[in-house]
Design an enzyme around this catalytic site. Structure first.
Site, PDB file in Angstrom:
ATOM      1  N   ASN A   1       0.875  -1.170   0.000  1.00 54.09           N
ATOM      2  CA  ASN A   1       0.000   0.000   0.000  1.00 54.09           C
ATOM      3  C   ASN A   1       0.911   1.218   0.000  1.00 54.09           C
ATOM      4  O   ASN A   1       1.472   1.596   1.026  1.00 54.09           O
ATOM      5  CB  ASN A   1      -0.886  -0.043   1.252  1.00 54.09           C
ATOM      6  N   LYS A  22       3.359   0.874   3.084  1.00 58.04           N
ATOM      7  CA  LYS A  22       3.022  -0.170   4.052  1.00 58.04           C
ATOM      8  C   LYS A  22       3.077  -1.490   3.299  1.00 58.04           C
ATOM      9  O   LYS A  22       2.619  -1.558   2.156  1.00 58.04           O
ATOM     10  CB  LYS A  22       1.588   0.013   4.559  1.00 58.04           C
ATOM     11  N   ARG A  79      -2.698  -2.316  -3.223  1.00 59.87           N
ATOM     12  CA  ARG A  79      -3.967  -1.685  -2.850  1.00 59.87           C
ATOM     13  C   ARG A  79      -4.073  -0.348  -3.590  1.00 59.87           C
ATOM     14  O   ARG A  79      -3.194   0.510  -3.470  1.00 59.87           O
ATOM     15  CB  ARG A  79      -4.005  -1.429  -1.349  1.00 59.87           C
ATOM     16  N   HIS A 128     -12.927   1.561   0.838  1.00 60.56           N
ATOM     17  CA  HIS A 128     -12.856   0.453   1.810  1.00 60.56           C
ATOM     18  C   HIS A 128     -13.561  -0.797   1.292  1.00 60.56           C
ATOM     19  O   HIS A 128     -13.960  -1.664   2.072  1.00 60.56           O
ATOM     20  CB  HIS A 128     -13.533   0.805   3.153  1.00 60.56           C
ATOM     21  N   HIS A 156     -17.218  -0.079   9.052  1.00 61.51           N
ATOM     22  CA  HIS A 156     -15.747  -0.115   9.066  1.00 61.51           C
ATOM     23  C   HIS A 156     -15.290   1.182   9.739  1.00 61.51           C
ATOM     24  O   HIS A 156     -15.323   2.256   9.142  1.00 61.51           O
ATOM     25  CB  HIS A 156     -15.216  -0.209   7.625  1.00 61.51           C
ATOM     26  N   GLY A 159     -12.270   2.838  11.209  1.00 63.77           N
ATOM     27  CA  GLY A 159     -10.835   2.981  11.437  1.00 63.77           C
ATOM     28  C   GLY A 159     -10.536   4.461  11.453  1.00 63.77           C
ATOM     29  O   GLY A 159     -11.424   5.275  11.748  1.00 63.77           O
ATOM     30  N   ASN A 160      -9.312   4.816  11.123  1.00 62.97           N
ATOM     31  CA  ASN A 160      -9.000   6.232  11.010  1.00 62.97           C
ATOM     32  C   ASN A 160      -9.883   6.848   9.928  1.00 62.97           C
ATOM     33  O   ASN A 160     -10.500   7.894  10.113  1.00 62.97           O
ATOM     34  CB  ASN A 160      -7.519   6.353  10.674  1.00 62.97           C
ATOM     35  N   ARG A 177     -11.134  13.574   8.947  1.00 61.14           N
ATOM     36  CA  ARG A 177     -12.061  14.038   7.903  1.00 61.14           C
ATOM     37  C   ARG A 177     -13.432  14.301   8.504  1.00 61.14           C
ATOM     38  O   ARG A 177     -13.879  13.580   9.391  1.00 61.14           O
ATOM     39  CB  ARG A 177     -12.221  12.979   6.805  1.00 61.14           C
ATOM     40  N   ASP A 232      -6.902   9.906  17.438  1.00 64.57           N
ATOM     41  CA  ASP A 232      -6.835   8.569  18.015  1.00 64.57           C
ATOM     42  C   ASP A 232      -7.960   8.377  19.029  1.00 64.57           C
ATOM     43  O   ASP A 232      -8.053   9.104  20.019  1.00 64.57           O
ATOM     44  CB  ASP A 232      -5.469   8.361  18.691  1.00 64.57           C
ATOM     45  N   ARG A 272      -8.326   6.284  21.252  1.00 68.00           N
ATOM     46  CA  ARG A 272      -7.896   5.973  22.621  1.00 68.00           C
ATOM     47  C   ARG A 272      -7.892   7.234  23.467  1.00 68.00           C
ATOM     48  O   ARG A 272      -8.169   7.211  24.658  1.00 68.00           O
ATOM     49  CB  ARG A 272      -6.503   5.339  22.609  1.00 68.00           C
ATOM     50  N   GLY A 282      -9.991  -0.714  13.283  1.00 77.44           N
ATOM     51  CA  GLY A 282      -9.357  -0.321  14.551  1.00 77.44           C
ATOM     52  C   GLY A 282     -10.324   0.077  15.654  1.00 77.44           C
ATOM     53  O   GLY A 282     -10.238  -0.411  16.785  1.00 77.44           O
ATOM     54  N   ASN A 323     -11.952  -2.419  18.634  1.00 70.68           N
ATOM     55  CA  ASN A 323     -11.334  -2.131  19.936  1.00 70.68           C
ATOM     56  C   ASN A 323     -12.143  -1.290  20.911  1.00 70.68           C
ATOM     57  O   ASN A 323     -11.879  -1.323  22.105  1.00 70.68           O
ATOM     58  CB  ASN A 323      -9.986  -1.433  19.721  1.00 70.68           C
ATOM     59  N   GLU A 330      -7.674  -6.614   5.381  1.00 70.15           N
ATOM     60  CA  GLU A 330      -7.650  -6.177   3.986  1.00 70.15           C
ATOM     61  C   GLU A 330      -6.478  -6.793   3.223  1.00 70.15           C
ATOM     62  O   GLU A 330      -6.606  -7.149   2.059  1.00 70.15           O
ATOM     63  CB  GLU A 330      -7.565  -4.647   3.929  1.00 70.15           C
TER      64      GLU A 330
HETATM   65  P1  ADP Z   1      -6.602   2.850   9.267  1.00 70.42           P
HETATM   66  O1  ADP Z   1      -6.309   1.518   8.601  1.00 70.42           O
HETATM   67  O2  ADP Z   1      -7.754   3.592   8.678  1.00 70.42           O
HETATM   68  O3  ADP Z   1      -5.419   3.698   9.536  1.00 70.42           O
HETATM   69  P2  ADP Z   1      -7.293   1.253  11.606  1.00 70.42           P
HETATM   70  O4  ADP Z   1      -8.401   0.384  11.155  1.00 70.42           O
HETATM   71  O5  ADP Z   1      -5.980   0.631  11.859  1.00 70.42           O
HETATM   72  O6  ADP Z   1      -7.163   2.521  10.682  1.00 70.42           O
HETATM   73  O7  ADP Z   1      -7.762   2.005  12.921  1.00 70.42           O
HETATM   74  C1  ADP Z   1      -6.936   2.925  13.530  1.00 70.42           C
HETATM   75  C2  ADP Z   1      -7.702   3.606  14.630  1.00 70.42           C
HETATM   76  O8  ADP Z   1      -8.216   2.644  15.557  1.00 70.42           O
HETATM   77  C3  ADP Z   1      -6.828   4.516  15.467  1.00 70.42           C
HETATM   78  O9  ADP Z   1      -6.787   5.789  14.911  1.00 70.42           O
HETATM   79  C4  ADP Z   1      -7.547   4.517  16.794  1.00 70.42           C
HETATM   80  O10 ADP Z   1      -8.435   5.609  16.800  1.00 70.42           O
HETATM   81  C5  ADP Z   1      -8.363   3.249  16.815  1.00 70.42           C
HETATM   82  N1  ADP Z   1      -7.915   2.344  17.874  1.00 70.42           N
HETATM   83  C6  ADP Z   1      -6.876   1.504  17.846  1.00 70.42           C
HETATM   84  N2  ADP Z   1      -6.766   0.854  19.028  1.00 70.42           N
HETATM   85  C7  ADP Z   1      -7.762   1.309  19.813  1.00 70.42           C
HETATM   86  C8  ADP Z   1      -8.196   1.037  21.137  1.00 70.42           C
HETATM   87  N3  ADP Z   1      -7.553   0.167  21.892  1.00 70.42           N
HETATM   88  N4  ADP Z   1      -9.282   1.699  21.598  1.00 70.42           N
HETATM   89  C9  ADP Z   1      -9.941   2.593  20.821  1.00 70.42           C
HETATM   90  N5  ADP Z   1      -9.573   2.891  19.571  1.00 70.42           N
HETATM   91  C10 ADP Z   1      -8.513   2.262  19.068  1.00 70.42           C
END
Ligand code: ADP
Length: 397
Positions: free
Chosen positions: A8, A15, A92, A181, A209, A211-212, A242, A283, A285, A331, A335, A385
């Site tokens: 990617n 990556k 990708r 995605h 989905h 993620g970020n 975004r 993030d 977290r 992500g 999580n 993916e």
């Molecule tokens: P991308 O592939 O779009 O970069 P991911 O699917 O890897 O994203 O998701 C990344 C996001 O997941 C991070 O920006 C974070 O916000 C979130 N994340 C990762 N670990 C945790 C966790 N333990 N608790 C809450 N959110 C998390």
């Protein structure tokens, strides 16, 4: 047994993963890593294998040199690339436009076509082209396959792919909902019926989905009928940086009254908005910490984030005529129990109820998180993916 190298490529990063496409889940990942800050005075490249991460700091002048450095790193950790029996390389690609609706064997013409689609994905496609060119030089004797993020959504119904603007303008400039995605939405929506032992041809699914970047899709009998990302991955849910859905007039307003340029508004919406704008970090977290501390700004941001998700759950239930399974992935989806709970909270009337114990914590294996009396099954299914890309690339071997 052959392996597939998955790439990617971004504008200043690559990556990669080396995958055994015949294994499942994390077992399939032989090695994974990143080349970062390409073109900067100080760059970084990594390789993770067998739970051990090796990291090197060095100037990485360009993508070609970056991949070569990774090759050396493989040799250093005892995984000489020549001995890994790489049978294909999967790339990708974010935007396949109206040109590519399935994984495609790469030749010079395909590279040119991916490049020509750059106006629809200026941040991504030019970087993918660089990645393809250097990888083809490094691994010239195996098929290179382009796997498009948009392909799964190529046949969206007219009703959801059309933007109601003059259609001659839309046609001339390739304006439609392409989605993104797609590899993840396809992978997860195929896993769900298998895991539940249900007939995929009768299932109405919503896949979240998160993620970020974040997107949601509505899938009826295997086929997507709507998705939240649009011409570009900017539309839809609130994301890391975004804004997602926004009144297009905000653009005109900022240009007219704040004197911003197109590029400045683009940067504002794509890089400075979403959770970063609301809580100062992309993030989740960080949001978890703020919620635990009952920080009012965090609580507000949480509400904004989950309300947008609920908006789509409601809309897609109406479009699907009901829903059988809602699945969280990526992500945040895998999580964050807070987000999963918040996104479904108060939807009992729609037949959606979580079981707090099943929903608790980080979920690394597919799991049902709805309660026994929930009409709709709610699940977490970790996405993969790279594995999906590797399997699609393998079909060309
Ligand atoms: P991308 O592939 O779009 O970069 P991911 O699917 O890897 O994203 O998701 C990344 C996001 O997941 C991070 O920006 C974070 O916000 C979130 N994340 C990762 N670990 C945790 C966790 N333990 N608790 C809450 N959110 C998390």
């Amino acid at each position: 047994m052959g392996t597939v190298f998955v790439i990617n490529s971004g504008s200043s990063s690559i990556k990669y993963q080396m995958v055994n496409p015949r294994l499942e889940g994390d077992d399939a990942i032989i090695a994974t890593g990143l080349v970062d800050q390409i073109g900067q005075p100080i760059g970084k490249y990594t390789l993770q294998h067998d739970g051990v991460k090796t990291e090197r700091i060095a100037e990485i002048p360009d993508h070609a040199e970056g991949l070569r450095m990774v090759e050396d790193l493989f040799t250093e950790v005892g995984l000489d690339l020549d001995e890994q029996n790489i049978v294909a390389v999967g790339h990708r690609i974010v935007q396949g436009g109206n040109v590519f609706d399935k994984p495609t064997l790469i030749d010079d013409k395909v590279v040119e076509q991916i490049d020509e689609l750059s106006s629809l994905a200026p941040l991504h496609n030019p970087a993918h082209v660089i990645g393809i060119k250097v990888a083809r030089k490094l691994m010239p004797n195996v098929p290179h396959v382009a796997v498009f993020d948009t392909a799964f959504f190529a046949d969206l119904p007219t009703a959801t792919r059309t933007y109601p603007i003059p259609q001659e303008v839309a046609e001339k400039y390739g304006i439609r909902r392409y989605g993104a995605h797609g590899t993840s939405h396809e992978y997860v929506s195929q896993q769900v019926p298998e895991l539940l032992n249900r007939d995929p041809d009768t299932l109405r699914q919503i896949v979240l989905h998160l993620g970020n970047g974040a997107s949601v899709s509505a899938i009826k009998c295997r086929k997507p009928i709507d998705t939240s990302m649009g011409l570009t991955p900017l539309q839809g849910l609130v994301m890391g940086t975004r804004c997602g859905d926004i009144d297009p007039s905000v653009v005109f307003h900022l240009m007219r009254t704040a004197g911003m340029t197109v590029d400045e508004v683009d940067h504002l919406f794509n890089r400075e908005s979403g959770m970063k704008a609301l809580i100062g970090s992309n993030d989740m977290r960080h949001l978890d910490e703020m919620i635990k501390a009952r920080d009012p700004r965090g609580l507000e941001a949480f509400k904004i984030y989950v309300t947008r998700i609920k908006h789509y759950i409601g809309a897609y239930m109406a479009e699907l005529g009901g829903v059988d399974v809602i699945t969280f992935t990526a992500g945040i989806g895998e999580n964050s129990e807070w987000i999963r709970e918040g996104a479904t909270d108060g939807l009992g009337e729609l037949g959606i109820k979580l079981d707090p114990e099943r929903n608790a914590g980080h979920i690394t294996e597919p799991r049902i998180i709805s309660s026994e009396d929930s009409k709709v099954i709610v699940m977490v299914v970790p996405t993969n993916e790279e594995l999906a890309i590797a399997r699609q690339a393998l079909e060309f071997v």
